[in-house]
Scaffold this motif. Structure first.
Motif, PDB file in Angstrom:
ATOM      1  N   HIS A 185       0.842  -1.187   0.000  1.00 31.13           N
ATOM      2  CA  HIS A 185       0.000   0.000   0.000  1.00 31.13           C
ATOM      3  C   HIS A 185       0.883   1.245   0.000  1.00 31.13           C
ATOM      4  O   HIS A 185       1.495   1.580   1.016  1.00 31.13           O
ATOM      5  CB  HIS A 185      -0.909  -0.057   1.243  1.00 31.13           C
ATOM      6  CG  HIS A 185      -1.939   1.020   1.283  1.00 31.13           C
ATOM      7  ND1 HIS A 185      -2.839   1.118   2.318  1.00 31.13           N
ATOM      8  CD2 HIS A 185      -2.229   2.032   0.426  1.00 31.13           C
ATOM      9  CE1 HIS A 185      -3.629   2.169   2.099  1.00 31.13           C
ATOM     10  NE2 HIS A 185      -3.278   2.729   0.965  1.00 31.13           N
ATOM     11  N   HIS A 211       3.593   0.864   3.087  1.00 35.62           N
ATOM     12  CA  HIS A 211       3.540  -0.213   4.078  1.00 35.62           C
ATOM     13  C   HIS A 211       2.917  -1.447   3.450  1.00 35.62           C
ATOM     14  O   HIS A 211       2.451  -1.413   2.297  1.00 35.62           O
ATOM     15  CB  HIS A 211       2.750   0.245   5.327  1.00 35.62           C
ATOM     16  CG  HIS A 211       1.330   0.585   5.035  1.00 35.62           C
ATOM     17  ND1 HIS A 211       0.935   1.845   4.650  1.00 35.62           N
ATOM     18  CD2 HIS A 211       0.201  -0.151   5.043  1.00 35.62           C
ATOM     19  CE1 HIS A 211      -0.372   1.869   4.449  1.00 35.62           C
ATOM     20  NE2 HIS A 211      -0.856   0.651   4.669  1.00 35.62           N
ATOM     21  N   ASP A 216       0.109  -4.493   4.174  1.00 33.33           N
ATOM     22  CA  ASP A 216      -1.004  -4.874   5.032  1.00 33.33           C
ATOM     23  C   ASP A 216      -1.174  -6.384   5.003  1.00 33.33           C
ATOM     24  O   ASP A 216      -1.534  -6.957   3.965  1.00 33.33           O
ATOM     25  CB  ASP A 216      -2.294  -4.190   4.549  1.00 33.33           C
ATOM     26  CG  ASP A 216      -2.273  -2.678   4.799  1.00 33.33           C
ATOM     27  OD1 ASP A 216      -2.125  -2.281   5.970  1.00 33.33           O
ATOM     28  OD2 ASP A 216      -2.402  -1.903   3.828  1.00 33.33           O
TER      29      ASP A 216
HETATM   30 MN    MN Z   1      -2.925   0.117   4.401  1.00 31.34          MN
END
Ligand code: MN
Length: 155
Positions: A36, A42, A44
């Motif tokens: 993401h 980051h 997920d």
């Molecule tokens: Mn996210």
């Protein structure tokens, strides 16, 4: 299980993300890792549990090296429909940025529980394989740790 927090954060007229619904848990549990590119890149990690995807945001690439423990921030449950989601969340919306599937596959819970603050599970993905643990530190902050096994490697 509830998707109330997930839905409250989003305007479904403006984001391509699924509204989703709670469904019965699959026989073969699935996991997905979304890469993401939001304000901060980051990963997920989402594990199917009780008909939703329990989710942790991992600020760095999930590890295959047991020496590299990663912070994993427990975030709101996502709907099962999110497992196939890829797309661009428009500017101004929650999580604005691009979402791509980084890895996916099935998984098997081995021991522990979220409530108990420790989950041990086996991932069968393309990149992530073998045993992992999520260990709660404090509040929403957990650690994602690769278990020592035949799939572990030094990176
Ligand atoms: Mn996210």
């Amino acid at each position: 299980m509830t998707l109330a927090r997930y839905r409250a954060k989003r305007k479904f007229a403006k984001t391509p993300e699924p509204r989703g619904r709670i469904r019965p848990q699959s026989k073969r549990l699935i996991f997905v890792v979304h890469k993401h590119a939001a304000r901060h890149l980051h990963y997920d990690l989402r594990l199917e549990m009780g008909g939703v995807l329990k989710s942790w945001a991992v600020p760095k690439e999930p590890p295959m090296d047991p020496a590299h423990k990663r912070l994993a921030v427990h975030v709101e449950d996502h709907p099962y429909e999110y497992r196939t989601f890829e797309g661009r969340i428009p500017a101004g919306q929650y999580g604005a940025g691009t979402v791509k599937i980084w890895d996916r596959g099935t998984y098997r819970p081995l021991s522990g529980s979220i409530r108990g603050g420790e989950l041990v599970f086996e991932l069968r993905g393309k990149k992530l394989k073998g045993g992992f643990a999520l260990v709660q530190m404090k509040g929403k902050n957990w650690l994602l740790i690769k278990k020592r096994d035949a799939f572990a490697k030094k990176t």
